[in-house]
Scaffold this motif. Structure first.
Motif, PDB file in Angstrom:
ATOM      1  N   LYS A   1       0.853  -1.183   0.000  1.00 36.16           N
ATOM      2  CA  LYS A   1       0.000   0.000   0.000  1.00 36.16           C
ATOM      3  C   LYS A   1       0.889   1.233   0.000  1.00 36.16           C
ATOM      4  O   LYS A   1       1.923   1.265   0.644  1.00 36.16           O
ATOM      5  N   GLY A   2       0.494   2.242  -0.732  1.00 42.25           N
ATOM      6  CA  GLY A   2       1.231   3.502  -0.745  1.00 42.25           C
ATOM      7  C   GLY A   2       1.039   4.223   0.584  1.00 42.25           C
ATOM      8  O   GLY A   2       0.553   3.651   1.551  1.00 42.25           O
ATOM      9  N   GLY A   3       1.402   5.470   0.617  1.00 41.07           N
ATOM     10  CA  GLY A   3       1.262   6.211   1.856  1.00 41.07           C
ATOM     11  C   GLY A   3       1.441   7.698   1.653  1.00 41.07           C
ATOM     12  O   GLY A   3       1.631   8.178   0.535  1.00 41.07           O
ATOM     13  N   ASP A   4       1.361   8.390   2.758  1.00 38.81           N
ATOM     14  CA  ASP A   4       1.552   9.838   2.786  1.00 38.81           C
ATOM     15  C   ASP A   4       2.792  10.140   3.610  1.00 38.81           C
ATOM     16  O   ASP A   4       3.030   9.499   4.626  1.00 38.81           O
ATOM     17  N   ILE A   5       3.563  11.113   3.161  1.00 34.91           N
ATOM     18  CA  ILE A   5       4.709  11.585   3.933  1.00 34.91           C
ATOM     19  C   ILE A   5       4.523  13.077   4.150  1.00 34.91           C
ATOM     20  O   ILE A   5       4.344  13.836   3.198  1.00 34.91           O
ATOM     21  N   ILE A   6       4.516  13.458   5.416  1.00 36.50           N
ATOM     22  CA  ILE A   6       4.346  14.867   5.777  1.00 36.50           C
ATOM     23  C   ILE A   6       5.715  15.527   5.807  1.00 36.50           C
ATOM     24  O   ILE A   6       6.667  14.996   6.381  1.00 36.50           O
ATOM     25  N   ILE A   7       5.807  16.673   5.150  1.00 36.19           N
ATOM     26  CA  ILE A   7       7.037  17.448   5.095  1.00 36.19           C
ATOM     27  C   ILE A   7       6.705  18.884   5.490  1.00 36.19           C
ATOM     28  O   ILE A   7       5.538  19.269   5.468  1.00 36.19           O
ATOM     29  N   PRO A   8       7.698  19.687   5.846  1.00 41.96           N
ATOM     30  CA  PRO A   8       7.408  21.080   6.178  1.00 41.96           C
ATOM     31  C   PRO A   8       6.712  21.784   5.008  1.00 41.96           C
ATOM     32  O   PRO A   8       7.195  21.755   3.886  1.00 41.96           O
TER      33      PRO A   8
END
Length: 60
Positions: free
Chosen positions: A28-35
């Protein structure tokens, strides 16, 4: 964002050594939170690719 994407590629390379021989389901893909926002990705092991499918800029 570039450094997080590179980090993601290194992790995928380490976990999926036999990419083209893979015959199972892709993770499964995902989300990556960045500034300032986030990006959504999908890993396609057999193609040996990681696709960035969405970039969200929150303006801060």
């Amino acid at each position: 964002m570039e450094s997080k994407a590179e980090e993601l590629v290194r992790a995928a390379e380490a976990l999926q050594v036999h990419g083209q021989a893979h015959d199972g389901v892709d993770p499964k893909g995902g989300d990556i939170i960045i500034p300032g926002g986030m990006f959504t990705y999908q890993v396609v092991i057999r193609s040996e690719r990681i696709y960035i499918v969405q970039i969200t800029y929150l303006g801060f």
